[in-house]
Design a protein around this motif. Structure first.
Motif, PDB file in Angstrom:
ATOM      1  N   GLY A 173      54.635  72.417 -14.970  1.00 36.45           N
ATOM      2  CA  GLY A 173      53.501  73.098 -15.592  1.00 36.45           C
ATOM      3  C   GLY A 173      53.636  73.153 -17.102  1.00 36.45           C
ATOM      4  O   GLY A 173      52.671  72.934 -17.832  1.00 36.45           O
ATOM      5  N   ALA A 174      54.840  73.428 -17.592  1.00 43.25           N
ATOM      6  CA  ALA A 174      55.069  73.463 -19.046  1.00 43.25           C
ATOM      7  C   ALA A 174      54.882  72.076 -19.655  1.00 43.25           C
ATOM      8  O   ALA A 174      54.306  71.931 -20.740  1.00 43.25           O
ATOM      9  CB  ALA A 174      56.462  73.997 -19.342  1.00 43.25           C
ATOM     10  N   ALA A 175      55.354  71.042 -18.962  1.00 42.83           N
ATOM     11  CA  ALA A 175      55.178  69.671 -19.467  1.00 42.83           C
ATOM     12  C   ALA A 175      53.702  69.286 -19.505  1.00 42.83           C
ATOM     13  O   ALA A 175      53.236  68.669 -20.478  1.00 42.83           O
ATOM     14  CB  ALA A 175      55.959  68.695 -18.600  1.00 42.83           C
ATOM     15  N   LEU A 176      52.952  69.648 -18.486  1.00 41.84           N
ATOM     16  CA  LEU A 176      51.523  69.353 -18.462  1.00 41.84           C
ATOM     17  C   LEU A 176      50.787  70.091 -19.581  1.00 41.84           C
ATOM     18  O   LEU A 176      49.926  69.520 -20.252  1.00 41.84           O
ATOM     19  CB  LEU A 176      50.932  69.717 -17.105  1.00 41.84           C
ATOM     20  CG  LEU A 176      49.436  69.461 -16.938  1.00 41.84           C
ATOM     21  CD1 LEU A 176      49.148  67.971 -17.034  1.00 41.84           C
ATOM     22  CD2 LEU A 176      48.953  70.007 -15.613  1.00 41.84           C
ATOM     23  N   LEU A 177      51.140  71.335 -19.793  1.00 47.51           N
ATOM     24  CA  LEU A 177      50.527  72.116 -20.869  1.00 47.51           C
ATOM     25  C   LEU A 177      50.834  71.504 -22.234  1.00 47.51           C
ATOM     26  O   LEU A 177      49.956  71.415 -23.092  1.00 47.51           O
ATOM     27  CB  LEU A 177      51.014  73.562 -20.804  1.00 47.51           C
ATOM     28  CG  LEU A 177      50.396  74.536 -21.790  1.00 47.51           C
ATOM     29  CD1 LEU A 177      48.896  74.659 -21.532  1.00 47.51           C
ATOM     30  CD2 LEU A 177      51.064  75.889 -21.674  1.00 47.51           C
ATOM     31  N   ALA A 178      52.059  71.056 -22.441  1.00 48.95           N
ATOM     32  CA  ALA A 178      52.419  70.409 -23.701  1.00 48.95           C
ATOM     33  C   ALA A 178      51.643  69.109 -23.891  1.00 48.95           C
ATOM     34  O   ALA A 178      51.173  68.807 -24.997  1.00 48.95           O
ATOM     35  CB  ALA A 178      53.917  70.145 -23.751  1.00 48.95           C
TER      36      ALA A 178
ATOM     37  N   LYS B 133      64.184  76.606  -5.956  1.00 50.95           N
ATOM     38  CA  LYS B 133      64.138  75.271  -6.570  1.00 50.95           C
ATOM     39  C   LYS B 133      62.692  74.815  -6.786  1.00 50.95           C
ATOM     40  O   LYS B 133      62.367  74.220  -7.808  1.00 50.95           O
ATOM     41  CB  LYS B 133      64.890  74.263  -5.713  1.00 50.95           C
ATOM     42  CG  LYS B 133      66.389  74.454  -5.744  1.00 50.95           C
ATOM     43  CD  LYS B 133      67.078  73.443  -4.852  1.00 50.95           C
ATOM     44  CE  LYS B 133      68.568  73.690  -4.810  1.00 50.95           C
ATOM     45  NZ  LYS B 133      69.249  72.759  -3.919  1.00 50.95           N
ATOM     46  N   LEU B 134      61.829  75.094  -5.828  1.00 52.01           N
ATOM     47  CA  LEU B 134      60.423  74.711  -5.976  1.00 52.01           C
ATOM     48  C   LEU B 134      59.758  75.473  -7.123  1.00 52.01           C
ATOM     49  O   LEU B 134      58.963  74.904  -7.875  1.00 52.01           O
ATOM     50  CB  LEU B 134      59.666  74.955  -4.670  1.00 52.01           C
ATOM     51  CG  LEU B 134      59.908  73.928  -3.566  1.00 52.01           C
ATOM     52  CD1 LEU B 134      59.204  74.355  -2.285  1.00 52.01           C
ATOM     53  CD2 LEU B 134      59.432  72.558  -3.998  1.00 52.01           C
ATOM     54  N   ARG B 135      60.061  76.758  -7.259  1.00 49.56           N
ATOM     55  CA  ARG B 135      59.500  77.540  -8.362  1.00 49.56           C
ATOM     56  C   ARG B 135      59.959  77.003  -9.713  1.00 49.56           C
ATOM     57  O   ARG B 135      59.171  76.896 -10.647  1.00 49.56           O
ATOM     58  CB  ARG B 135      59.889  79.014  -8.224  1.00 49.56           C
ATOM     59  CG  ARG B 135      58.853  79.812  -7.492  1.00 49.56           C
ATOM     60  CD  ARG B 135      59.149  81.296  -7.581  1.00 49.56           C
ATOM     61  NE  ARG B 135      59.496  81.722  -6.227  1.00 49.56           N
ATOM     62  CZ  ARG B 135      60.623  82.275  -5.865  1.00 49.56           C
ATOM     63  NH1 ARG B 135      61.545  82.552  -6.744  1.00 49.56           N
ATOM     64  NH2 ARG B 135      60.833  82.594  -4.617  1.00 49.56           N
ATOM     65  N   ILE B 136      61.220  76.652  -9.827  1.00 48.30           N
ATOM     66  CA  ILE B 136      61.741  76.096 -11.087  1.00 48.30           C
ATOM     67  C   ILE B 136      61.071  74.757 -11.390  1.00 48.30           C
ATOM     68  O   ILE B 136      60.639  74.509 -12.520  1.00 48.30           O
ATOM     69  CB  ILE B 136      63.280  75.950 -11.005  1.00 48.30           C
ATOM     70  CG1 ILE B 136      63.930  77.329 -10.999  1.00 48.30           C
ATOM     71  CG2 ILE B 136      63.800  75.120 -12.166  1.00 48.30           C
ATOM     72  CD1 ILE B 136      65.422  77.307 -10.702  1.00 48.30           C
ATOM     73  N   ALA B 137      60.954  73.892 -10.398  1.00 51.32           N
ATOM     74  CA  ALA B 137      60.310  72.591 -10.601  1.00 51.32           C
ATOM     75  C   ALA B 137      58.847  72.759 -10.999  1.00 51.32           C
ATOM     76  O   ALA B 137      58.358  72.071 -11.904  1.00 51.32           O
ATOM     77  CB  ALA B 137      60.421  71.746  -9.335  1.00 51.32           C
TER      78      ALA B 137
END
Length: 132
Positions: free
Chosen positions: A33-38, A24-28
């Motif tokens: 990370g993807a949201a921050l990159l976007a 769960k931590l890896r998925i979160a």
């Protein structure tokens, strides 16, 4: 005498709660990370692609009631806008601020502008250029 093992037999009872929590931590972390990159990509695009006018101070010459500022402005051919310049006295107080408008089809403009001041200015600082 033999010592009893505290470990459970492999594969008999499914995943442990620690393994589920790690997943769960890896998925979160991946989603965040993807949201921050976007978000960083959006702001970078907005800054680079939408900034149609930029400028810099080449030189300046101060007198008792004005500062002559040599500005170099780069802009898109169809863009018009203004650059804000300010001057400060030796003690750091702002003694002058003005907007200078740039328009026309030229993409590079060298212009000497005069910034009126209330006291002797010791700096000429370009605060920014904006379209509009």
């Amino acid at each position: 005498m033999s010592t009893a093992s505290a470990r459970l037999p492999e594969g008999r009872y499914g995943r442990s709660s620690d393994e589920r929590a790690d997943r769960k931590l890896r998925i979160a972390a991946t989603v965040l990370g993807a949201a921050l990159l976007a978000l960083v990509g959006y702001f970078a695009y907005h800054y680079v692609a939408q900034n149609e006018i930029s400028g810099q101070v080449i030189t300046f010459q101060a007198s008792d009631d004005a500062v002559r500022v040599h500005l170099e402005v780069r802009k898109d051919a169809d863009a018009s806008g203004y650059c804000t310049v300010r001057s400060q006295s030796a003690d750091g107080a702002e003694v002058g601020r003005a907007d200078f408008r740039f328009s026309g089809s030229a993409t590079r403009i060298d212009r000497v502008v005069t910034l009126r001041t209330t006291a002797r200015g010791t700096t000429a600082e370009l605060l920014g250029c904006h379209t509009g």
